[in-house]
Design a protein around this motif. Sequence first.
Motif, mmCIF file in Angstrom:
data_model
loop_
_atom_site.group_PDB
_atom_site.id
_atom_site.type_symbol
_atom_site.label_atom_id
_atom_site.label_comp_id
_atom_site.label_asym_id
_atom_site.label_seq_id
_atom_site.Cartn_x
_atom_site.Cartn_y
_atom_site.Cartn_z
ATOM 1 N N THR A 7 49.814 46.614 41.879
ATOM 2 C CA THR A 7 48.486 46.244 41.388
ATOM 3 C C THR A 7 47.388 47.117 41.981
ATOM 4 O O THR A 7 46.327 47.255 41.394
ATOM 5 N N LYS A 8 47.618 47.719 43.137
ATOM 6 C CA LYS A 8 46.587 48.501 43.815
ATOM 7 C C LYS A 8 46.035 49.643 42.952
ATOM 8 O O LYS A 8 44.827 49.825 42.891
ATOM 9 N N PRO A 9 46.877 50.431 42.262
ATOM 10 C CA PRO A 9 46.309 51.492 41.419
ATOM 11 C C PRO A 9 45.364 50.959 40.339
ATOM 12 O O PRO A 9 44.329 51.558 40.057
ATOM 13 N N TYR A 10 45.715 49.813 39.727
ATOM 14 C CA TYR A 10 44.824 49.195 38.744
ATOM 15 C C TYR A 10 43.492 48.826 39.407
ATOM 16 O O TYR A 10 42.417 49.104 38.881
ATOM 17 N N ALA A 11 43.577 48.173 40.545
ATOM 18 C CA ALA A 11 42.375 47.722 41.248
ATOM 19 C C ALA A 11 41.503 48.908 41.638
ATOM 20 O O ALA A 11 40.282 48.872 41.459
ATOM 21 N N ASP A 12 42.115 49.956 42.155
ATOM 22 C CA ASP A 12 41.351 51.138 42.556
ATOM 23 C C ASP A 12 40.659 51.788 41.360
ATOM 24 O O ASP A 12 39.497 52.197 41.448
ATOM 25 N N LEU A 13 41.356 51.871 40.245
ATOM 26 C CA LEU A 13 40.764 52.464 39.043
ATOM 27 C C LEU A 13 39.649 51.584 38.482
ATOM 28 O O LEU A 13 38.621 52.094 38.022
ATOM 29 N N LEU A 14 39.836 50.275 38.523
ATOM 30 C CA LEU A 14 38.770 49.364 38.099
ATOM 31 C C LEU A 14 37.513 49.567 38.941
ATOM 32 O O LEU A 14 36.399 49.616 38.409
ATOM 33 N N LEU A 15 37.691 49.696 40.247
ATOM 34 C CA LEU A 15 36.542 49.911 41.134
ATOM 35 C C LEU A 15 35.854 51.243 40.841
ATOM 36 O O LEU A 15 34.629 51.320 40.732
ATOM 37 N N PHE A 16 36.640 52.301 40.694
ATOM 38 C CA PHE A 16 36.071 53.621 40.419
ATOM 39 C C PHE A 16 35.311 53.631 39.092
ATOM 40 O O PHE A 16 34.159 54.071 39.011
ATOM 41 N N LEU A 17 35.956 53.147 38.029
ATOM 42 C CA LEU A 17 35.329 53.167 36.711
ATOM 43 C C LEU A 17 34.165 52.184 36.632
ATOM 44 O O LEU A 17 33.212 52.415 35.877
ATOM 45 N N GLY A 18 34.211 51.117 37.413
ATOM 46 C CA GLY A 18 33.087 50.189 37.473
ATOM 47 C C GLY A 18 31.845 50.856 38.052
ATOM 48 O O GLY A 18 30.746 50.723 37.513
ATOM 49 N N ILE A 19 32.031 51.603 39.134
ATOM 50 C CA ILE A 19 30.891 52.312 39.724
ATOM 51 C C ILE A 19 30.407 53.417 38.783
ATOM 52 O O ILE A 19 29.205 53.648 38.640
ATOM 53 N N LEU A 20 31.348 54.085 38.089
ATOM 54 C CA LEU A 20 30.968 55.117 37.124
ATOM 55 C C LEU A 20 30.133 54.523 35.992
ATOM 56 O O LEU A 20 29.087 55.069 35.630
ATOM 57 N N LEU A 21 30.566 53.391 35.456
ATOM 58 C CA LEU A 21 29.816 52.739 34.379
ATOM 59 C C LEU A 21 28.466 52.241 34.891
ATOM 60 O O LEU A 21 27.456 52.330 34.188
ATOM 61 N N PHE A 22 28.436 51.742 36.110
ATOM 62 C CA PHE A 22 27.166 51.330 36.724
ATOM 63 C C PHE A 22 26.214 52.531 36.804
ATOM 64 O O PHE A 22 25.027 52.414 36.485
ATOM 65 N N LEU A 23 26.739 53.690 37.203
ATOM 66 C CA LEU A 23 25.930 54.906 37.259
ATOM 67 C C LEU A 23 25.411 55.289 35.873
ATOM 68 O O LEU A 23 24.230 55.629 35.714
#
Length: 155
Positions: A7-23
């Motif tokens: 599950t960690k790769p999913y979680a890490d990608l969610l966090l990265f893409l979440g910050i990208l979308l926030f930006l």
Amino acid sequence: MISYTKTKPYADLLLFLGILLFLFGLLIGLFIPLMTNPRMGLSAHLEGTMNGMFLDILGLIWHKLLLKEKWLTTAFWLSMYGSFANFSAVTLSAITGAGKMMPIAGGKEGNPVVEVLISSLLISLSLAMLVVCIIVLAGLYKNMKQIPSASRIAD
């Protein structure tokens, strides 16, 4: 059920893409005065920041979802689609002025091709996000059921 290491790769990608979308949401806010429909531009700004935060929250709780891998994969991709489609539809509407499905934000009827694209995105993302919420709630519920009850803890 699935292990933390899967599950960690999913979680890490969610966090990265979440910050990208926030930006992206923050950046679109800089261009609100230049848009055909500035009120919809404000909506695009808010959608980017809120959907980015949603993805980040999802990434933070991802390890608590007790689901089979196919359900985690489904929730992941639907949340990606729904979040970015939401931002894209509202941004397209702000730039073109189209978006009759969003009259409260000042959407007017525009080019038929653009209207079909915006409407398709809005309908499909709504369904995607409903499914994501149901899957996530099911995973959280399964996790919650594994917590010992207070009466068993006291024994």
